[in-house]
Scaffold this motif. Sequence first.
Motif, PDB file in Angstrom:
ATOM      1  N   GLY A 102       0.858  -1.200   0.141  1.00  0.00           N
ATOM      2  CA  GLY A 102       0.140  -0.062   0.264  1.00  0.00           C
ATOM      3  C   GLY A 102       0.868   1.297  -0.104  1.00  0.00           C
ATOM      4  N   THR A 103       2.079   1.320  -0.445  1.00  0.00           N
ATOM      5  CA  THR A 103       3.021   2.199  -0.381  1.00  0.00           C
ATOM      6  C   THR A 103       3.666   2.360  -1.765  1.00  0.00           C
ATOM      7  N   ARG A 145      -6.018   3.431  -3.372  1.00  0.00           N
ATOM      8  CA  ARG A 145      -6.569   3.072  -2.079  1.00  0.00           C
ATOM      9  C   ARG A 145      -8.027   3.747  -1.755  1.00  0.00           C
ATOM     10  N   HIS A 187      -9.655   4.141   1.482  1.00  0.00           N
ATOM     11  CA  HIS A 187      -9.428   4.073   3.097  1.00  0.00           C
ATOM     12  C   HIS A 187      -8.247   3.244   3.442  1.00  0.00           C
ATOM     13  N   HIS A 188      -8.463   2.125   4.061  1.00  0.00           N
ATOM     14  CA  HIS A 188      -7.238   1.249   4.254  1.00  0.00           C
ATOM     15  C   HIS A 188      -6.924   0.112   3.544  1.00  0.00           C
ATOM     16  N   ARG A 189      -7.936  -0.048   2.370  1.00  0.00           N
ATOM     17  CA  ARG A 189      -7.638  -1.006   1.456  1.00  0.00           C
ATOM     18  C   ARG A 189      -7.082  -0.490  -0.015  1.00  0.00           C
ATOM     19  N   THR A 190      -5.974  -1.548  -0.534  1.00  0.00           N
ATOM     20  CA  THR A 190      -5.498  -0.925  -1.668  1.00  0.00           C
ATOM     21  C   THR A 190      -6.191  -2.145  -2.702  1.00  0.00           C
TER      22      THR A 190
END
Length: 237
Positions: free
Chosen positions: A90-91, A126, A128-131
């Motif tokens: 996710g980065t 992304r 929210h917290h999901r990629t």
Amino acid sequence: MITMARASLVSAAFIKLTDTLVGEYDVLDVLHTLVESCVEVLDATAAGLLLADPSGELQVVASTSEESYLVEVLQQQAGAGPCVDCYLTGTVVTLGDIAACQDTYPDFAAAALSQGFHSVHAIPMRVHHRTIGALNLFRSDTGDVTPEDAAIGRALADVATISILQERTVYEDAVVNEQLQRALNSRILIEQAKGVIAQVSMVNMDEAFKRLRADARANNHTMRESAENVINRSVHL
């Protein structure tokens, strides 16, 4: 003058993308417009976009050239490469010199270099917290992208995410998975249609895609509908 010209290009790219999101729209056409805009406004030779299917497997959905498409497919099949790591972590993942990373990504490096790409910048998509995928910028030169280009690429990736999921559905996992699967299934049909056009009309795959996209726009069809017509031999492009 150079700064103003660049600002105008960036503004035009976002206007083009947001215009496609008004009312009914073809999500795959939006995604192809996105990767084309990346090449137009950023220091990128080619761009590609991968999405994860409901099982978490990455699939190539859009690319600006057959060369970048082949590199993306190899990453997806091998399960290794900067865009795969970008999706998993996710980065952002940047390789300023692909040749120097052959020990880390041997298959990816060989494929990228063979197609003339010497650096890559991968940006996570992304919610929210999901990629859900990754946008990849390929360059024929070595070196990292500038901070300005990185920021613009991030914004373009956010537009792509919005176009896929739509604001009203981002909290519903079942709907998100359905939207992703629909896009992925459509891409499979498009690849099949490209093959048919290339074989029948004796053109390369890039030209085949241009003809398919032009037919969809001319007839107010989605790209999936045009692809189905080609596969069913209803039209010849």
